[in-house]
Design an enzyme around this catalytic site. Structure first.
Site, PDB file in Angstrom:
ATOM      1  N   LYS A   1       0.540  -1.150  -0.210  1.00 50.66           N
ATOM      2  CA  LYS A   1      -0.025  -0.375   0.066  1.00 50.66           C
ATOM      3  C   LYS A   1       0.674   0.839   0.159  1.00 50.66           C
ATOM      4  O   LYS A   1       1.278   1.214   0.874  1.00 50.66           O
ATOM      5  CB  LYS A   1      -0.692  -0.314   1.206  1.00 50.66           C
ATOM      6  CG  LYS A   1      -1.791   1.437   0.525  1.00 50.66           C
ATOM      7  CD  LYS A   1      -2.711   1.732   2.194  1.00 50.66           C
ATOM      8  CE  LYS A   1      -1.747   2.931   2.920  1.00 50.66           C
ATOM      9  NZ  LYS A   1      -1.355   4.105   2.269  1.00 50.66           N
TER      10      LYS A   1
ATOM     11  N   GLU B   1       8.250   0.707  11.980  1.00 51.68           N
ATOM     12  CA  GLU B   1       9.165   1.821  12.054  1.00 51.68           C
ATOM     13  C   GLU B   1       9.283   2.545  11.893  1.00 51.68           C
ATOM     14  O   GLU B   1       8.413   3.663  11.461  1.00 51.68           O
ATOM     15  CB  GLU B   1      10.634   1.248  11.160  1.00 51.68           C
ATOM     16  CG  GLU B   1      11.602   2.208  11.243  1.00 51.68           C
ATOM     17  CD  GLU B   1      11.908   2.750  10.324  1.00 51.68           C
ATOM     18  OE1 GLU B   1      11.525   4.617  10.679  1.00 51.68           O
ATOM     19  OE2 GLU B   1      11.987   3.863   9.223  1.00 51.68           O
TER      20      GLU B   1
ATOM     21  N   CYS C   1      12.375  10.348   9.599  1.00 51.87           N
ATOM     22  CA  CYS C   1      12.830  10.009  10.388  1.00 51.87           C
ATOM     23  C   CYS C   1      13.393   9.869  11.901  1.00 51.87           C
ATOM     24  O   CYS C   1      13.868   9.545  13.740  1.00 51.87           O
ATOM     25  CB  CYS C   1      11.986   8.333  11.060  1.00 51.87           C
ATOM     26  SG  CYS C   1      12.542   7.277   9.969  1.00 51.87           S
TER      27      CYS C   1
ATOM     28  N   GLU D   1       7.880  14.668  17.195  1.00 56.76           N
ATOM     29  CA  GLU D   1       8.737  14.880  15.647  1.00 56.76           C
ATOM     30  C   GLU D   1       8.098  15.960  15.101  1.00 56.76           C
ATOM     31  O   GLU D   1       6.930  15.994  15.142  1.00 56.76           O
ATOM     32  CB  GLU D   1       8.472  13.629  15.313  1.00 56.76           C
ATOM     33  CG  GLU D   1       9.386  13.354  14.150  1.00 56.76           C
ATOM     34  CD  GLU D   1       9.114  12.341  13.614  1.00 56.76           C
ATOM     35  OE1 GLU D   1       9.992  11.560  13.001  1.00 56.76           O
ATOM     36  OE2 GLU D   1       8.400  11.635  13.721  1.00 56.76           O
TER      37      GLU D   1
END
Length: 484
Positions: free
Chosen positions: A183, A258, A292, A390
């Site tokens: 996806k 992750e 990230c 973040e």
């Protein structure tokens, strides 16, 4: 397929060919640099997910199919696919850069090169790894340990490194003998259509081994809980990862997550700021901060704090901000208008909490494209929102520390633990600090993930590992056969 002209597709790659989707739903793709529409493609519905999973299951269960191939034969196929994909490198990099704003110079190195390297690496790895090993037993004469493919994999890929993060899942899964339903993110879906075209044209893999179901969160959620999925591999936000983990836990379904990060770059007092500027820029602002693993918290010795702030300010203010497809660009736009608003909201929050912007904070005079200038915050502490949450943009927070123990404590004072860096001329000091920071990966005077080493995080940065032999093992199911 390039962005020289409007891309329009009304099919989905399922079962080894382009097929008519179940509905007329579509995804509109816009250029991050110009805001212009560059593509209009089919979106998957739940019925398309059902068809893709069924095709993957049929391919996996075929007694003469991909899972049954000898490892050396699968390795040959991966090597051939790496060569074919390498020939389309510039097309992939152009599509990715146009969609998510990644500077094309960065895209050429990562999106253009990493997928082929991963296919080659895992092809070589599975060629060398025996499918069975024999162990002398304690209660029986011996045990045969088989490594079998785990089955049908759901691979959910984010928009920031769409090809690289796809192949961190696809390459080891294929090497293990799994079939995969992918996806892609709707923000970066054009490159997946290119890959589907390549797979259909060259027929290197049997039909159904790889399938694509582009769509939003609802399609991803439907795929994750699908009863015929054997494993989920996800890269994305921590919030989404928690939801996926809950579903997989209830279903007793293996999952690799992750997730996000808020890593620290520890600058020691002997760091040569002039010499490390280029590598430090990459470690703190790669892909416009849409990474990230970036070290978005820079920890500086208190006695040299202003010197470090000045060096980072010069670094950020001199970075070329512009169209992602321009070779000179160092900082491109955010992936979308909504994401730009998110990053800008954090800049305002940082100022409201008392931090000082030394450079950046605006859009750099760009009236088109979702740009945010590279931004440095000084006069900060580790409790501010900009130091704890973040941001996923070109925003760096500079925090002072008193001594090494304080620096390590600050680095570890985070809910995340994905990456980190240390900058010094003394490798022994660097390795000592690296061993003390609670994180899944760490860089000394640089940060470059390598295919041979496991990649992943601790704490809220995820569970499981990708890359390395550990990445291959996560797609294999061990079976023990006791022999009297």
């Amino acid at each position: 397929m390039t962005v020289a002209e409007f891309i329009e597709r009304d099919t989905l790659f399922v079962g080894g060919r382009n097929t008519t989707p179940a509905t007329s739903a579509t995804i509109t793709v816009r250029s991050a640099s110009t805001e212009q529409t560059i593509g209009h493609v089919a979106a998957a519905a739940e019925a398309d997910v059902d068809a893709a999973v069924a095709a993957a299951r049929a391919a996996f269960c075929d007694p003469n199919g991909w899972a049954a191939w000898e490892p050396s034969r699968r390795a040959d196929a991966l090597t051939a696919l790496a060569s074919v994909i390498g020939g389309h490198g510039e097309e992939f990099t152009t599509l990715v850069s146009a969609q998510n704003g990644m500077p094309i110079s960065t895209a050429r190195q990562i999106e253009g090169g990493f997928p082929g390297a991963l296919l080659s690496y895992y092809g070589a790895l599975v060629r060398e790894q025996p499918p069975e090993e024999y162990r002398r037993g304690i209660f029986v004469d011996g045990v045969v340990i088989r490594r079998e493919p785990i089955g049908v994999v759901a691979a959910i890929v984010p928009w920031n490194y769409p090809q690289t993060l796809l192949f961190t899942k696809l390459a080891p899964a294929l090497a293990a003998g799994c079939s995969v339903v992918v996806k892609p993110s709707p923000e970066t879906v054009l490159d997946s259509f290119l890959l589907g075209d390549i797979l259909e044209q060259h027929e290197i893999l049997p039909p159904g081994v790889v399938n694509f179901v582009p769509g939003g969160r609802e399609i991803g959620a439907y795929l994750v809980k699908h009863p015929d999925i054997d494993k989920v591999a996800f890269t994305g936000s921590t919030a989404a990862g928690r939801s996926i983990g809950e579903v997989c836990g209830r279903l007793l379904r293996p999952v690799t997550l992750e997730l996000g990060g808020k890593s620290a770059a520890i600058l020691l007092d002997d760091a040569d700021l002039a010499a490390i500027t280029s590598d430090l820029f990459g470690a703190t602002m790669m892909n416009n901060g849409q990474s990230c693993f970036i070290s978005s918290r820079v920890l500086a010795p208190r006695r040299q704090y202003q010197k470090v702030v000045d060096a980072l300010t010069d670094m950020a203010s001199s970075a070329v901000v512009g169209d992602a497809l321009d070779d000179k660009t160092m900082i491109g736009p955010m992936v979308s208008e909504a994401h730009r608003e998110r990053v800008e909201s954090y800049i305002r929050k940082g100022e409201a909490e008392g931090a000082r912007v030394t450079t950046g904070g605006g859009r750099g005079g760009h009236d088109r494209g979702w740009f945010v200038e590279p931004t440095i915050f000084a006069d900060t502490n580790n409790q501010m929102s900009i130091a704890r949450e973040e941001i996923f943009g070109p925003v760096v927070t500079v925090i002072p520390y008193d001594d090494i123990n304080d620096a390590v404590a600050l680095a570890n004072d985070s809910e995340y633990g994905l990456a980190g860096t240390v900058w010094t001329r003394d490798k022994d000091r660097a390795l000592d600090i690296a061993r003390r920071v609670q994180t899944g990966t760490f860089g000394v005077n640089t940060y470059v993930p390598d295919p041979v080493a496991p990649f992943g995080g601790v704490k809220s940065s995820g569970i499981g590992r990708e890359l390395g032999p550990e990445g291959l093992a996560s797609y294999q199911q061990p079976k023990s056969i006791y022999v009297p």
